[in-house]
Design a protein around this motif. Structure first.
Motif, PDB file in Angstrom:
ATOM      1  N   ILE A  61       0.829  -1.387  -0.044  1.00 23.23           N
ATOM      2  CA  ILE A  61       0.102   0.095  -0.063  1.00 23.23           C
ATOM      3  C   ILE A  61       0.844   1.284   0.177  1.00 23.23           C
ATOM      4  O   ILE A  61       0.796   2.186  -0.828  1.00 23.23           O
ATOM      5  N   ARG A  62       1.868   1.334   0.842  1.00 23.73           N
ATOM      6  CA  ARG A  62       2.759   2.347   0.820  1.00 23.73           C
ATOM      7  C   ARG A  62       3.451   2.735  -0.336  1.00 23.73           C
ATOM      8  O   ARG A  62       3.894   3.825  -0.707  1.00 23.73           O
ATOM      9  N   ARG A  63       3.772   1.517  -1.071  1.00 21.19           N
ATOM     10  CA  ARG A  63       4.614   1.827  -2.499  1.00 21.19           C
ATOM     11  C   ARG A  63       3.738   2.110  -3.576  1.00 21.19           C
ATOM     12  O   ARG A  63       4.243   2.531  -4.485  1.00 21.19           O
ATOM     13  N   PHE A  64       2.375   1.982  -3.252  1.00 19.98           N
ATOM     14  CA  PHE A  64       1.518   2.300  -4.494  1.00 19.98           C
ATOM     15  C   PHE A  64       1.170   3.761  -4.891  1.00 19.98           C
ATOM     16  O   PHE A  64       1.445   4.645  -3.837  1.00 19.98           O
ATOM     17  N   PRO A  65       1.334   4.083  -6.233  1.00 23.15           N
ATOM     18  CA  PRO A  65       0.916   5.635  -6.699  1.00 23.15           C
ATOM     19  C   PRO A  65       0.112   6.408  -5.714  1.00 23.15           C
ATOM     20  O   PRO A  65      -0.963   5.900  -5.561  1.00 23.15           O
ATOM     21  N   ASP A  66       0.224   7.807  -5.522  1.00 17.16           N
ATOM     22  CA  ASP A  66      -0.686   8.303  -4.963  1.00 17.16           C
ATOM     23  C   ASP A  66      -2.050   8.779  -5.782  1.00 17.16           C
ATOM     24  O   ASP A  66      -2.008   8.408  -7.025  1.00 17.16           O
ATOM     25  N   MET A  67      -3.150   9.269  -5.387  1.00 13.81           N
ATOM     26  CA  MET A  67      -4.091   9.656  -6.223  1.00 13.81           C
ATOM     27  C   MET A  67      -3.923  10.101  -7.462  1.00 13.81           C
ATOM     28  O   MET A  67      -4.346   9.711  -8.538  1.00 13.81           O
ATOM     29  N   PRO A  68      -3.170  11.405  -7.445  1.00 11.79           N
ATOM     30  CA  PRO A  68      -3.131  12.023  -8.836  1.00 11.79           C
ATOM     31  C   PRO A  68      -2.101  11.406  -9.613  1.00 11.79           C
ATOM     32  O   PRO A  68      -2.328  11.323 -10.938  1.00 11.79           O
ATOM     33  N   THR A  69      -1.172  10.537  -9.281  1.00 15.21           N
ATOM     34  CA  THR A  69      -0.509   9.961 -10.106  1.00 15.21           C
ATOM     35  C   THR A  69      -1.161   8.662 -10.641  1.00 15.21           C
ATOM     36  O   THR A  69      -1.103   8.278 -11.982  1.00 15.21           O
TER      37      THR A  69
END
Length: 243
Positions: A204-212
């Motif tokens: 989860i921590r390595r997943f891209p943030d919402m805008p990305t």
């Protein structure tokens, strides 16, 4: 796709990720609901209800539920009368889903083993594509998004439910502490599998943030892309349309 990808906080060769993720889910398949309850405090059930409400399944539609092996999303979608194909790369997850479907009387679902990066379905076949808490485990996410676009008909819609990064001040620190320190211990207590639960939190921590991630969906060819944050973005519903 680069030759090196993330597996939790570890960087590994891309060729190894699919097998290693498979080992994680093969180990937790029988306790998947318990895992989700431990990670979300039971709130995943409400998030999934909201997700399916956004999809708005209709009785005449063909819908692909990708990474949906245990049937959580498919059972909700099927109540509309839509034709649901449940696809998952992990046979153990599909076995759990088929057993649950038989217990609950869902006998019209199609179950198939499939890799999100290389789907066996024809072009322009489905009216909607859903994936819940599965995209972050895919080795080549852009390729999977392009495959989603390919198998959708014109006017088809893409919906993804996934953990993200909350923007609420204070809450982020509390959740980070809970997820990193408590969830793996719950995994040890409830499933005798601390390492798998630790990977799931790290992924989860390595997943891209919402805008990305919203941009990645657009790059795959989708239009009118949107993101609906839940709990400030701890979880997000991403969507897009194929025209």
């Amino acid at each position: 796709m680069t030759d090196i990808v993330s597996f939790g906080y570890e960087d590994i060769p891309a060729t190894e990720k699919t097998a290693r993720v498979g080992e994680v889910f093969a180990g937790v398949a029988s306790r998947y609901d318990l895992m989700n309850d431990a990670m979300s405090g039971g709130m995943h059930r409400l998030w999934k209800d909201r997700f399916v409400a956004r999809v708005k399944p209709q009785a005449h539609e063909q819908i692909l539920d990708m990474a949906g092996g245990t049937g959580d999303i498919a059972f909700r979608l099927a109540k509309s009368g839509a034709a649901i194909t449940v696809a998952d790369i992990n046979p153990a997850m599909l076995d759990v889903g088929m057993e649950r479907a038989a217990e609950r009387g869902f006998d019209g679902l199609v179950w198939t083993e499939a890799n999100a990066e290389d789907l066996q379905f024809p072009d322009r076949f489905f009216d909607a594509y859903t994936i819940a808490f599965g995209i972050r485990n895919v080795t080549d996410i852009p390729k999977a998004l392009r495959e989603a676009h390919r198998v959708l008909r014109r006017g088809g819609r893409f919906y993804c439910l996934e953990f993200s990064t909350t923007t609420w001040p204070g809450f982020k620190d509390v959740y980070d502490a809970y997820s990193h320190k408590v969830v793996p211990k719950l995994g040890k207590l409830l499933a005798n599998d601390e390492d798998s639960y630790r990977y799931l939190i790290e992924s989860i921590r390595r997943f891209p943030d919402m805008p990305t991630f919203k941009g990645m969906i657009a790059d795959a060819g989708f239009v009118q892309t949107k993101v609906e944050p839940l709990l400030g973005g701890l979880v997000a519903i991403h969507s897009g349309w194929k025209i």
